[in-house]
Design a protein around this motif. Structure first.
Motif, PDB file in Angstrom:
ATOM      1  N   PHE A 316       0.236  10.358  -2.161  1.00  0.00           N
ATOM      2  CA  PHE A 316      -0.130   8.994  -1.818  1.00  0.00           C
ATOM      3  C   PHE A 316      -1.636   9.010  -1.595  1.00  0.00           C
ATOM      4  CE2 PHE A 316       4.328   8.691  -0.161  1.00  0.00           C
ATOM      5  CZ  PHE A 316       4.742   7.659  -0.995  1.00  0.00           C
ATOM      6  N   THR A 317      -2.367   8.178  -2.319  1.00  0.00           N
ATOM      7  CA  THR A 317      -3.815   8.072  -2.141  1.00  0.00           C
ATOM      8  C   THR A 317      -4.118   6.778  -1.408  1.00  0.00           C
ATOM      9  OG1 THR A 317      -4.251   9.333  -4.158  1.00  0.00           O
ATOM     10  CG2 THR A 317      -6.035   7.978  -3.317  1.00  0.00           C
ATOM     11  N   LEU A 318      -4.921   6.873  -0.363  1.00  0.00           N
ATOM     12  CA  LEU A 318      -5.220   5.725   0.496  1.00  0.00           C
ATOM     13  C   LEU A 318      -6.609   5.183   0.196  1.00  0.00           C
ATOM     14  CD1 LEU A 318      -2.922   7.388   1.873  1.00  0.00           C
ATOM     15  CD2 LEU A 318      -3.778   6.567   4.055  1.00  0.00           C
ATOM     16  N   ASN A 319      -6.698   3.890   0.062  1.00  0.00           N
ATOM     17  CA  ASN A 319      -7.962   3.222  -0.253  1.00  0.00           C
ATOM     18  C   ASN A 319      -8.734   2.979   1.045  1.00  0.00           C
ATOM     19  OD1 ASN A 319     -10.046   1.526  -1.044  1.00  0.00           O
ATOM     20  ND2 ASN A 319      -8.776   0.420  -2.529  1.00  0.00           N
ATOM     21  N   LEU A 320      -9.777   3.756   1.225  1.00  0.00           N
ATOM     22  CA  LEU A 320     -10.521   3.686   2.481  1.00  0.00           C
ATOM     23  C   LEU A 320     -11.449   2.478   2.574  1.00  0.00           C
ATOM     24  CD1 LEU A 320      -9.291   6.493   2.615  1.00  0.00           C
ATOM     25  CD2 LEU A 320     -11.428   7.334   3.574  1.00  0.00           C
ATOM     26  N   SER A 321     -11.474   1.642   1.552  1.00  0.00           N
ATOM     27  CA  SER A 321     -12.243   0.401   1.648  1.00  0.00           C
ATOM     28  C   SER A 321     -11.433  -0.686   2.353  1.00  0.00           C
ATOM     29  CB  SER A 321     -12.662  -0.085   0.259  1.00  0.00           C
ATOM     30  OG  SER A 321     -11.543  -0.544  -0.470  1.00  0.00           O
ATOM     31  N   ASN A 322     -10.140  -0.442   2.489  1.00  0.00           N
ATOM     32  CA  ASN A 322      -9.278  -1.400   3.189  1.00  0.00           C
ATOM     33  C   ASN A 322      -9.653  -1.444   4.666  1.00  0.00           C
ATOM     34  OD1 ASN A 322      -6.633  -1.676   4.957  1.00  0.00           O
ATOM     35  ND2 ASN A 322      -6.283  -2.838   3.071  1.00  0.00           N
ATOM     36  N   SER A 323      -9.713  -2.644   5.240  1.00  0.00           N
ATOM     37  CA  SER A 323     -10.174  -2.814   6.621  1.00  0.00           C
ATOM     38  C   SER A 323      -9.306  -2.082   7.635  1.00  0.00           C
ATOM     39  CB  SER A 323     -10.225  -4.301   6.977  1.00  0.00           C
ATOM     40  OG  SER A 323      -8.925  -4.884   6.884  1.00  0.00           O
ATOM     41  N   LEU A 324      -8.024  -1.903   7.314  1.00  0.00           N
ATOM     42  CA  LEU A 324      -7.125  -1.199   8.224  1.00  0.00           C
ATOM     43  C   LEU A 324      -7.158   0.310   7.971  1.00  0.00           C
ATOM     44  CD1 LEU A 324      -4.940  -1.366  10.431  1.00  0.00           C
ATOM     45  CD2 LEU A 324      -3.249  -1.610   8.584  1.00  0.00           C
ATOM     46  N   LEU A 325      -7.086   0.692   6.693  1.00  0.00           N
ATOM     47  CA  LEU A 325      -7.003   2.112   6.357  1.00  0.00           C
ATOM     48  C   LEU A 325      -8.322   2.862   6.516  1.00  0.00           C
ATOM     49  CD1 LEU A 325      -4.679   1.978   3.218  1.00  0.00           C
ATOM     50  CD2 LEU A 325      -4.076   2.628   5.559  1.00  0.00           C
ATOM     51  N   LYS A 326      -9.409   2.134   6.672  1.00  0.00           N
ATOM     52  CA  LYS A 326     -10.672   2.830   6.912  1.00  0.00           C
ATOM     53  C   LYS A 326     -10.685   3.476   8.308  1.00  0.00           C
ATOM     54  CE  LYS A 326     -13.379  -1.095   8.736  1.00  0.00           C
ATOM     55  NZ  LYS A 326     -14.557  -1.976   8.482  1.00  0.00           N
ATOM     56  N   TYR A 461      -6.125  -5.334 -11.050  1.00  0.00           N
ATOM     57  CA  TYR A 461      -5.480  -4.160 -10.490  1.00  0.00           C
ATOM     58  C   TYR A 461      -6.037  -3.832  -9.100  1.00  0.00           C
ATOM     59  CZ  TYR A 461      -3.793  -3.690 -15.264  1.00  0.00           C
ATOM     60  OH  TYR A 461      -3.207  -3.919 -16.475  1.00  0.00           O
ATOM     61  N   GLY A 462      -5.869  -2.622  -8.651  1.00  0.00           N
ATOM     62  CA  GLY A 462      -6.295  -2.240  -7.316  1.00  0.00           C
ATOM     63  C   GLY A 462      -5.099  -1.845  -6.477  1.00  0.00           C
ATOM     64  N   TYR A 463      -5.373  -1.346  -5.283  1.00  0.00           N
ATOM     65  CA  TYR A 463      -4.309  -0.843  -4.430  1.00  0.00           C
ATOM     66  C   TYR A 463      -4.839  -0.655  -3.011  1.00  0.00           C
ATOM     67  CZ  TYR A 463      -6.787   3.583  -4.520  1.00  0.00           C
ATOM     68  OH  TYR A 463      -7.747   4.545  -4.361  1.00  0.00           O
ATOM     69  N   ASP A 464      -3.933  -0.530  -2.069  1.00  0.00           N
ATOM     70  CA  ASP A 464      -4.256  -0.035  -0.737  1.00  0.00           C
ATOM     71  C   ASP A 464      -3.736   1.399  -0.599  1.00  0.00           C
ATOM     72  OD1 ASP A 464      -5.545  -2.393   0.220  1.00  0.00           O
ATOM     73  OD2 ASP A 464      -3.571  -3.320   0.428  1.00  0.00           O
ATOM     74  N   ILE A 465      -2.525   1.587  -1.101  1.00  0.00           N
ATOM     75  CA  ILE A 465      -1.956   2.936  -1.220  1.00  0.00           C
ATOM     76  C   ILE A 465      -1.330   3.027  -2.606  1.00  0.00           C
ATOM     77  CG2 ILE A 465      -0.329   4.618  -0.291  1.00  0.00           C
ATOM     78  CD1 ILE A 465      -0.402   3.132   2.366  1.00  0.00           C
ATOM     79  N   VAL A 466      -1.588   4.094  -3.317  1.00  0.00           N
ATOM     80  CA  VAL A 466      -1.004   4.277  -4.649  1.00  0.00           C
ATOM     81  C   VAL A 466      -0.397   5.664  -4.722  1.00  0.00           C
ATOM     82  CG1 VAL A 466      -3.180   5.096  -5.660  1.00  0.00           C
ATOM     83  CG2 VAL A 466      -1.414   4.121  -7.149  1.00  0.00           C
ATOM     84  N   VAL A 467       0.763   5.765  -5.347  1.00  0.00           N
ATOM     85  CA  VAL A 467       1.365   7.064  -5.573  1.00  0.00           C
ATOM     86  C   VAL A 467       1.029   7.482  -6.997  1.00  0.00           C
ATOM     87  CG1 VAL A 467       3.600   6.055  -6.238  1.00  0.00           C
ATOM     88  CG2 VAL A 467       3.478   8.445  -5.511  1.00  0.00           C
ATOM     89  N   ALA A 468       0.466   8.683  -7.118  1.00  0.00           N
ATOM     90  CA  ALA A 468       0.003   9.157  -8.417  1.00  0.00           C
ATOM     91  C   ALA A 468       0.011  10.668  -8.451  1.00  0.00           C
ATOM     92  CB  ALA A 468      -1.410   8.634  -8.704  1.00  0.00           C
TER      93      ALA A 468
END
Length: 573
Positions: A316-326, A461-468
């Motif tokens: 699971f890759t987390l998008n650290l630009s997200n206001s919560l996930l940062k 496209y885009g994501y907050d969390i993506v499984v890859a």
């Protein structure tokens, strides 16, 4: 995604089809006895055969479309695109199927060696008769073009996947009518064999405009009409197929097959049907239980298959630009609450109970120097109460089942994305969403038909969390440099100066043991920061009609087409 390499409800996991595990060292005993499974101790020579020359066709299924032809860009570095274009874009070195042997491409390069250290200086001798399909020589100009578009200095706007070590190149010089190339690094560089992969023609780039215009636009949008490899594209139907035929200007041994077609089948459940109906003769999907069973049942039709331990790991890759996930504490709480053993047991572990969660990122479990870290950090243990306490200590509250941020606002819902038609990843997302709900997080599950664009956050496209799935490599430091250091294409939103320093030191290490020690220290920090949540290493599965020889799995980013010119119909057929 190797990128990469990119791939594929708890109660319905078995019905949906599960990821297989256990190949080579951890193989399922039932699979070992299958009559149509091809095995061998030397992964580099499995399915070797004398084949007919200049005859025959083959169609290979690929699971993604190709919206971007430039595999050096962040959005274009998708496994399937690399498999197709490896027959067009030549590389100086290629990784063999054992994922350890690095082999010089002698069709392209006569010799490549370090001629001095302090700093590292490498000399390449390009074959005199190596030319592009339009007859223009492959020479130093092509090496310099790749250096300039990837070094982050000459083309800061080039949308690169990563610098690939070129930011450490001081200068490139040429002699012998541009057929001898001398590369001087800024400092010692232990993993120089990473340089000059997937070369693009500089003379065509020049006609396309500036460095950025050629790299970001021309080579991205235009189906290649050129080739520096054994095949050239003779036909391409958008979102449907790509057809290759022998490159008449190819300077190496003539390909055995007269045509290779790549058919895009984005619904994984349709792949075995296409193989059974002889619509395709080669498949290289993410293994799943029902798919493998279908392949086994095709023994009477002459279908063979191979399974190997892959260098691809599911995350699971987390998008650290997200206001919560940062916020690091949120990421750490999510990983703490997730029970990775349970997730593996309900997915990949169904066929191999001995399979364990991957607890590292930079060095994989089947590689020298692997050190499990997640458990020591308290991650992946399903500790929901501890995760909740972590959030409360940081000022978060859970009110009526919803997470409230320290400022009193409701935490935003997160987009949790997986590849369309991939039931394994659907199951993984549903498990994570259920864990998130226990922490007051709402994870909205979505699908994507273009994983590369999703990870690059392009357009719709885009994501907050993506499984890859991401591909490891035998070069630990180089792989770490392009995936986890500041400003690299793979992690636009992650930066840690300690990681940067340790990885850079590993690149300059004078021994492998020293490099491994430094990489493990860097890995400890990345794991602690929870930019990615590693799940497990994937197996690989390739199946093909038995009449073909020299087709074999290659778990590196190059994939099974690394030797496509050697594929052919067996002489005994």
């Amino acid at each position: 995604m190797n990128h990469q390499k990119t791939g594929r409800a708890v109660a319905v996991v078995a019905a949906l089809g599960l990821m297989l595990s256990g190949c080579q060292g951890g193989t399922n005993k039932a699979a070992e006895s299958d009559g149509n499974r091809v095995t061998g101790k030397n992964l580099n020579t499995i399915n070797s055969a004398a084949v007919k020359s200049g005859t025959g066709e083959v169609t290979m299924a690929i699971g993604k479309t190709i919206p971007n032809w430039n595999t050096l860009t962040i959005a274009g570095d998708v496994s399937e695109t690399v498999w197709v274009t490896s027959a067009l874009y030549p590389s100086v070195f290629n990784t063999e199927p054992d994922a350890k042997t690095i082999k010089l491409n002698k069709d392209l390069i006569k010799s490549a060696k370090v001629i001095k250290q302090d700093p590292t200086t490498i000399r390449y001798q390009i074959q005199k008769d190596a030319v592009w399909s339009d007859g223009v020589p492959i020479n130093a100009d092509d090496f310099i073009y790749q250096w300039k578009v990837l070094n982050k200095k000459d083309c800061p706007n080039c949308q690169i996947r990563d610098a690939g070590g070129f930011d450490k190149v001081a200068k490139i010089e040429s002699t012998d009518n541009k057929k001898t190339v001398t590369v001087t690094m800024k400092e010692n560089y232990s993993e120089w064999q990473q340089l000059f992969q997937r070369l693009l023609p500089a003379h065509i780039a020049k006609k396309a405009g500036s460095l950025a215009q050629s790299f970001n636009e021309y080579f991205v949008k235009n189906t290649p009409k050129f080739s520096g490899g054994p095949f050239i594209i003779s036909d391409a139907v958008k979102n449907q197929s790509v057809t290759l035929t022998p490159n008449p200007k190819w300077y190496g041994k003539k390909p055995n097959l007269k045509k290779v077609t790549f058919r895009m089948i984005t619904d994984a459940q349709q792949v075995p049907t296409a193989l059974r109906n002889d619509e395709v003769q080669v498949i290289y999907p993410q293994p799943q239980v029902d798919l493998l069973q279908s392949v086994k049942e095709m023994q009477g039709q002459g279908i063979k298959y191979q399974m190997n331990k892959s260098l691809v790991f599911e995350t699971f890759t987390l998008n650290l630009s997200n206001s919560l996930l940062k916020n690091r504490v949120v990421r750490r709480a999510l990983y703490t609450a997730l029970d990775t053993k349970q997730m593996v047991a309900k997915t990949a572990g169904q066929l191999d109970p001995s399979l364990k969660p991957l607890q590292s990122l930079m060095i994989l479990a089947n590689q020298d120097g692997y050190e499990p870290k997640a458990g020591k950090l308290g991650f992946g243990e399903g500790a929901v109460k501890r995760a909740t306490s972590m959030l409360k200590d940081a000022g978060y509250k859970i009110v009526d089942g919803k997470l409230m941020e320290p400022n009193g606002s409701k935490a935003p819902a997160l987009r949790l994305v997986y590849t369309a038609g991939n039931p394994t990843r659907q199951a993984e997302c549903e498990i994570l969403a259920a864990v998130g709900k226990k922490l007051g997080l709402k994870l909205n599950i979505e699908t994507t038909d273009s994983l590369g664009d999703t990870i690059a956050e392009n357009g719709k496209y885009g994501y907050d969390i993506v499984v890859a799935g991401y591909t490891g490599a035998p070069f630990y430091a180089s792989n770490a440099s392009k995936r986890w250091t500041t400003g690299t294409g793979y992690n636009e939103h992650y930066s840690n100066s300690k990681v940067d320093k340790l990885v850079n030191q590993a690149l300059q290490a004078k021994s492998r043991d020293e490099a491994i020690k430094l990489i493990n220290e860097a890995d400890q920090q990345v794991m602690s920061d929870v930019y990615m949540i590693p799940l497990y290493q994937m197996p690989s599965l390739i199946a093909y009609a038995g009449k073909y020889g020299n087709i074999r799995d290659n778990p590196s980013i190059t994939g099974p087409t690394y030797n496509i010119q050697d594929w052919g119909i067996r002489k005994d057929q």
